[in-house]
Each structure stands twice: as C-alpha cells, then as structure tokens.
Enzyme design. Sequence first.
Site, PDB file in Angstrom:
ATOM      1  NE  ARG A 279      -4.048  -2.100   1.839  1.00  0.00           N
ATOM      2  CZ  ARG A 279      -3.868  -3.276   2.438  1.00  0.00           C
ATOM      3  NH1 ARG A 279      -2.860  -3.439   3.275  1.00  0.00           N
ATOM      4  NH2 ARG A 279      -4.698  -4.245   2.210  1.00  0.00           N
TER       5      ARG A 279
ATOM      6  CE  LYS B 112      -0.489  13.283 -15.215  1.00  0.00           C
ATOM      7  NZ  LYS B 112      -0.794  13.614 -16.621  1.00  0.00           N
TER       8      LYS B 112
ATOM      9  CD  GLU C 258       7.870  16.293 -23.526  1.00  0.00           C
ATOM     10  OE1 GLU C 258       7.068  17.185 -23.202  1.00  0.00           O
ATOM     11  OE2 GLU C 258       7.519  15.260 -24.155  1.00  0.00           O
TER      12      GLU C 258
ATOM     13  CE  LYS D  33       5.366  17.263 -14.552  1.00  0.00           C
ATOM     14  NZ  LYS D  33       5.568  15.989 -15.212  1.00  0.00           N
TER      15      LYS D  33
ATOM     16  CD  GLU E 178      -3.739  15.762 -16.807  1.00  0.00           C
ATOM     17  OE1 GLU E 178      -2.544  15.532 -16.574  1.00  0.00           O
ATOM     18  OE2 GLU E 178      -4.353  15.321 -17.784  1.00  0.00           O
TER      19      GLU E 178
ATOM     20  NE  ARG F 261       0.559  16.616 -13.733  1.00  0.00           N
ATOM     21  CZ  ARG F 261       1.150  15.921 -12.780  1.00  0.00           C
ATOM     22  NH1 ARG F 261       0.677  15.961 -11.549  1.00  0.00           N
ATOM     23  NH2 ARG F 261       2.201  15.176 -13.032  1.00  0.00           N
TER      24      ARG F 261
ATOM     25  CG  ASN G  44      -1.611  16.666 -21.827  1.00  0.00           C
ATOM     26  OD1 ASN G  44      -0.670  16.018 -21.378  1.00  0.00           O
ATOM     27  ND2 ASN G  44      -2.820  16.651 -21.276  1.00  0.00           N
TER      28      ASN G  44
ATOM     29  CG  HIS H 144       2.153  15.611 -25.573  1.00  0.00           C
ATOM     30  ND1 HIS H 144       2.815  16.800 -25.421  1.00  0.00           N
ATOM     31  CD2 HIS H 144       2.969  14.659 -25.034  1.00  0.00           C
ATOM     32  CE1 HIS H 144       3.982  16.584 -24.796  1.00  0.00           C
ATOM     33  NE2 HIS H 144       4.091  15.292 -24.557  1.00  0.00           N
TER      34      HIS H 144
ATOM     35  CG  HIS I  34       0.090  11.183 -27.652  1.00  0.00           C
ATOM     36  ND1 HIS I  34      -0.638  11.537 -26.539  1.00  0.00           N
ATOM     37  CD2 HIS I  34       1.369  11.042 -27.236  1.00  0.00           C
ATOM     38  CE1 HIS I  34       0.185  11.616 -25.494  1.00  0.00           C
ATOM     39  NE2 HIS I  34       1.402  11.327 -25.897  1.00  0.00           N
TER      40      HIS I  34
ATOM     41  CG  HIS J  24       7.382  11.277 -26.944  1.00  0.00           C
ATOM     42  ND1 HIS J  24       6.031  11.064 -27.110  1.00  0.00           N
ATOM     43  CD2 HIS J  24       7.491  12.206 -25.954  1.00  0.00           C
ATOM     44  CE1 HIS J  24       5.360  11.815 -26.261  1.00  0.00           C
ATOM     45  NE2 HIS J  24       6.224  12.527 -25.543  1.00  0.00           N
TER      46      HIS J  24
HETATM   47  P1  NAD Z   1      13.302   5.743 -21.535  1.00  0.00           P
HETATM   48  O1  NAD Z   1      13.147   5.631 -20.098  1.00  0.00           O
HETATM   49  O2  NAD Z   1      12.868   4.615 -22.390  1.00  0.00           O
HETATM   50  O3  NAD Z   1      14.826   6.097 -21.867  1.00  0.00           O
HETATM   51  C1  NAD Z   1      15.231   6.239 -23.210  1.00  0.00           C
HETATM   52  C2  NAD Z   1      16.414   5.339 -23.531  1.00  0.00           C
HETATM   53  O4  NAD Z   1      17.585   5.907 -22.973  1.00  0.00           O
HETATM   54  C3  NAD Z   1      16.324   3.934 -22.957  1.00  0.00           C
HETATM   55  O5  NAD Z   1      16.857   3.025 -23.902  1.00  0.00           O
HETATM   56  C4  NAD Z   1      17.227   3.978 -21.722  1.00  0.00           C
HETATM   57  O6  NAD Z   1      17.753   2.731 -21.396  1.00  0.00           O
HETATM   58  C5  NAD Z   1      18.293   4.924 -22.191  1.00  0.00           C
HETATM   59  N1  NAD Z   1      18.987   5.683 -21.156  1.00  0.00           N
HETATM   60  C6  NAD Z   1      18.462   6.261 -20.066  1.00  0.00           C
HETATM   61  N2  NAD Z   1      19.388   7.015 -19.450  1.00  0.00           N
HETATM   62  C7  NAD Z   1      20.538   6.882 -20.152  1.00  0.00           C
HETATM   63  C8  NAD Z   1      21.824   7.437 -20.025  1.00  0.00           C
HETATM   64  N3  NAD Z   1      22.120   8.329 -19.102  1.00  0.00           N
HETATM   65  N4  NAD Z   1      22.767   7.061 -20.938  1.00  0.00           N
HETATM   66  C9  NAD Z   1      22.471   6.190 -21.926  1.00  0.00           C
HETATM   67  N5  NAD Z   1      21.248   5.673 -22.134  1.00  0.00           N
HETATM   68  C10 NAD Z   1      20.298   6.028 -21.244  1.00  0.00           C
HETATM   69  O7  NAD Z   1      12.525   7.036 -22.126  1.00  0.00           O
HETATM   70  P2  NAD Z   1      12.262   8.505 -21.587  1.00  0.00           P
HETATM   71  O8  NAD Z   1      12.143   9.335 -22.795  1.00  0.00           O
HETATM   72  O9  NAD Z   1      13.193   8.893 -20.526  1.00  0.00           O
HETATM   73  O10 NAD Z   1      10.823   8.370 -20.903  1.00  0.00           O
HETATM   74  C11 NAD Z   1       9.692   8.035 -21.677  1.00  0.00           C
HETATM   75  C12 NAD Z   1       8.623   7.553 -20.733  1.00  0.00           C
HETATM   76  O11 NAD Z   1       8.308   8.605 -19.813  1.00  0.00           O
HETATM   77  C13 NAD Z   1       7.332   7.169 -21.423  1.00  0.00           C
HETATM   78  O12 NAD Z   1       6.895   5.937 -20.927  1.00  0.00           O
HETATM   79  C14 NAD Z   1       6.357   8.267 -21.019  1.00  0.00           C
HETATM   80  O13 NAD Z   1       5.024   7.809 -20.930  1.00  0.00           O
HETATM   81  C15 NAD Z   1       6.900   8.666 -19.662  1.00  0.00           C
HETATM   82  N6  NAD Z   1       6.562  10.030 -19.227  1.00  0.00           N
HETATM   83  C16 NAD Z   1       6.064  10.183 -17.979  1.00  0.00           C
HETATM   84  C17 NAD Z   1       5.762  11.427 -17.506  1.00  0.00           C
HETATM   85  C18 NAD Z   1       5.275  11.587 -16.099  1.00  0.00           C
HETATM   86  O14 NAD Z   1       4.884  12.699 -15.734  1.00  0.00           O
HETATM   87  N7  NAD Z   1       5.303  10.555 -15.296  1.00  0.00           N
HETATM   88  C19 NAD Z   1       5.959  12.559 -18.309  1.00  0.00           C
HETATM   89  C20 NAD Z   1       6.497  12.372 -19.584  1.00  0.00           C
HETATM   90  C21 NAD Z   1       6.802  11.101 -20.043  1.00  0.00           C
HETATM   91  N1  GLY Z   2       1.982  14.710 -18.783  1.00  0.00           N
HETATM   92  C1  GLY Z   2       2.971  15.073 -17.840  1.00  0.00           C
HETATM   93  C2  GLY Z   2       2.408  15.366 -16.488  1.00  0.00           C
HETATM   94  O1  GLY Z   2       1.268  15.714 -16.321  1.00  0.00           O
HETATM   95  O2  GLY Z   2       3.122  15.257 -15.538  1.00  0.00           O
END
Ligand code: NAD
Ligand code: GLY
Length: 370
Positions: free
Chosen positions: A127, A149, A191, A233, A243, A248, A252, A255, A259, A272
Amino acid sequence: MPATKVIVNLPGEASYDVRIGVGVLGGLGAHLRALPALSQVERVLVVTDGNVAPLYLAAAKDSLAQAGFRASDIVVPAGEESKSLAVAGEMWEAMAALSLGRDCVVVALGGGVVGDLAGFVASTYMRGVAVVQVPTTLLAMVDSSVGGKTGVNLEAGKNLVGTFKQPAYVCADTATLATLPEREWTCGCAEIAKSAVIDSDDFFFWLSDAAGALAARDEAVAAEAIARSVVFKADVVAADKTESRGVRECLNYGHTLGHAVEALAGYGTFSHGACVAEGMRFAARLGATLVDAPWEFVQAQDELLDELGLPALAWSAEPADVLAAMKRDKKARGGIVRFVLPRDVGNWELVDVEDAIILEHLAAWRKAKG
Ligand code: NAD
Ligand code: GLY
C-alpha cells in the site's frame, strides 16, 4: 558548476528537493540519510534498466552503501515494453522475496520508463513505500521525474493504469547525460521547448537565445534549461496536482497531434520528441485561427524547434485517419478532441475543437508537406 536546488511544494504533500548538477549522484545516499522521513531506513531497492545498469548502478549503490543503506537491485529490460503489469508483478514478487517491508525505499534510476514503472510499484507495494527519482534522461529530468505521475501501459493504450505518488527526492545528475543517445537528447529538448512556450516570455526568449548551445549539449545551458523546466513543472503541478482543475493539461501541449503521428507512423519511426514538436507546430497554427495567436509567435516557435534539431517532419497522413487516431487517444473525452492552444508565449487556452475545423487544418498540414 555548483548544483542547483529546486524545492517542490505541493498542497497536502511533504515538500521535496530536486537537485540538479554534475556529481549529485555521489551524494544520493547522504542526502537520503539526511531526510527526516528516511533517516531510519535500512533497505533500499534500486530499479534500473539494462542500458543504465552498466553505466550508473554501481555508483548509485556505492553512494547508498556509504550512507549505511543495504541496497538490492532489479534490472528490467530497456524500453517501453517494461512499463507493463507483467513486469510490475515480477517486481512486487521480487520485493516480497527480498523481504522488503513498508519501511524500504525504491530508487528509480533511469529514464521515464523506469521512473513511471518504479513509481507505480512503490506506490502499490504494501500500500505504498517511499520512492526517490534519479532521472538519467533529459526528458526524465525536465518532466517525468517531477509531479508524481506513475503508471504502466495496457494493450488498450499507454499509461492506462497508474497512481499519483510524489517522490521523496529527485536527484538529477547531469553528468549522466553524457552517455545519452542523440535521439533521446532531442526528446528532452522538445519537452523543454513545450515548457518554455507555455511558461513565459522570460523562459521562451532565454531558450531561443540558448537553443544552439542546448542542441550542442552545452553543460551549463542544459543545467539551466533543466532547472527552469523543473520550476515551471513544479508550479503547474502545485496548481493542479491531479490534473482535475484544467491547469496540468497544459503539459500536453503538442501531444494531441504528436500522439496521433506517433501511433500512425508506427511507434519508434519518429522519436516522441519529434512528434511533440510536430504537434506544437500544428497547434500553433490552429491557435492562429482559433485564438488569434500572432503569426510572429508561430514563426518564432518554428525557429526555436529548428534550432533545437526538431525540424518539421517530412511525413503526413490522411486527415481522416489522423482525426480518428486523435479520438482514440485517452485524452479525447467523449469523442471531442481537445487542444492546448497558445494565444502567445505564456498564455494558453484549452479548446475543444470541432472535427470540421481539425480536418481543415489537417488538410493544410498535409498539403504543406507537398
Ligand atoms: P526511456 O526511459 O525509455 O529512456 C530512453 C532510452 O535511454 C532507454 O533506452 C534507456 O535505457 C536509455 N537511457 C536512459 N538514461 C541513459 C543514459 N544516461 N545514458 C544512456 N542511455 C540512457 O525514455 P524517456 O524518454 O526517458 O521516458 C519516456 C517515458 O516517460 C514514457 O513511458 C512516457 O510515458 C513517460 N513520461 C512520464 C511522464 C510523467 O509525468 N510521469 C511525463 C512524460 C513522459
Ligand atoms: N503529462 C505530464 C504530467 O502531467 O506530468
């Protein structure tokens, strides 16, 4: 270059620090030990992926060990496929097998995939146990590690199951960005550009001047871009933590079309970030028609995205197919497609746009591709 500290203060939550700078990973353990809520913790689980583990897992565990924590680790395959209930299930089982209790801490060491997955697992195991975000991609440093998130994907769509779980600390060591592939760097830049357009003249014009240096991965400029994005942020999330207040959603921006392009072109065809940038270009033009955004803004944003290495895509699809993809997105409500439209830099509106208007603009978008 000294580290920067941004404090995230959210209503009803313990505030937390985001530390940004070269070498802050070395101080991870000491920082956690100094947090009153974690001072008595013994067990830590570091979650990372197969690309990040050989680069930074040892440094993270060393820092934790020096501060007296007993650290275990789980390494998941790199990539979006790890954001699944199956992988989350394996992690819950592994945590139970390690006899981790409610007083353990989960450290998410990696990009947004690891951050979302580990945050989700931490918020549900027994939990809820504490989570610390250690972002290693530019995107995770500027966006996903802050704001709470978490989530995993379903067959039916991305991020359809998740929670809000604020981290106890965010440790953004900019030295880890040295190994980040170029494609991932530009994802973070998209971003940052999104944040600057939505935030203020101050951020936008600073970024417009600094864009070449950011694209060339200048360390000082990157650190400032990260800090500015985190401040932005944190303010947005403070105004609308879950949101539910129509604030919030500004995150987007770009996006809605982004998307749809990602899905229609096939995931992975374009990054992306490239898709978000395309979506920002489209939304700015829609904004010029619907909310009187000045053409100078549309052009200034185009120039910024070009400088950041995010050129307009030489790709398009049938307007009807793009509209259908927009309607399949989880953010479309009751079949109505909603856009974040800037009236200008730092001034935006959430607009439900009629299908006919979207189709008209998509036709112009397709025609412009030649
Ligand atoms: P990711 O986590 O897949 O990382 C991208 C690639 O870089 C991967 O292959 C990873 O292994 C590699 N990598 C990471 N750090 C590295 C480093 N320092 N050196 C070498 N390689 C490295 O992708 P991302 O773009 O970081 O994140 C995308 C994800 O984030 C999606 O799932 C998306 O939905 C999510 N997201 C979440 C939020 C949120 O608010 N929670 C906001 C935006 C995106
Ligand atoms: N979509 C990114 C966030 O709301 O944190």
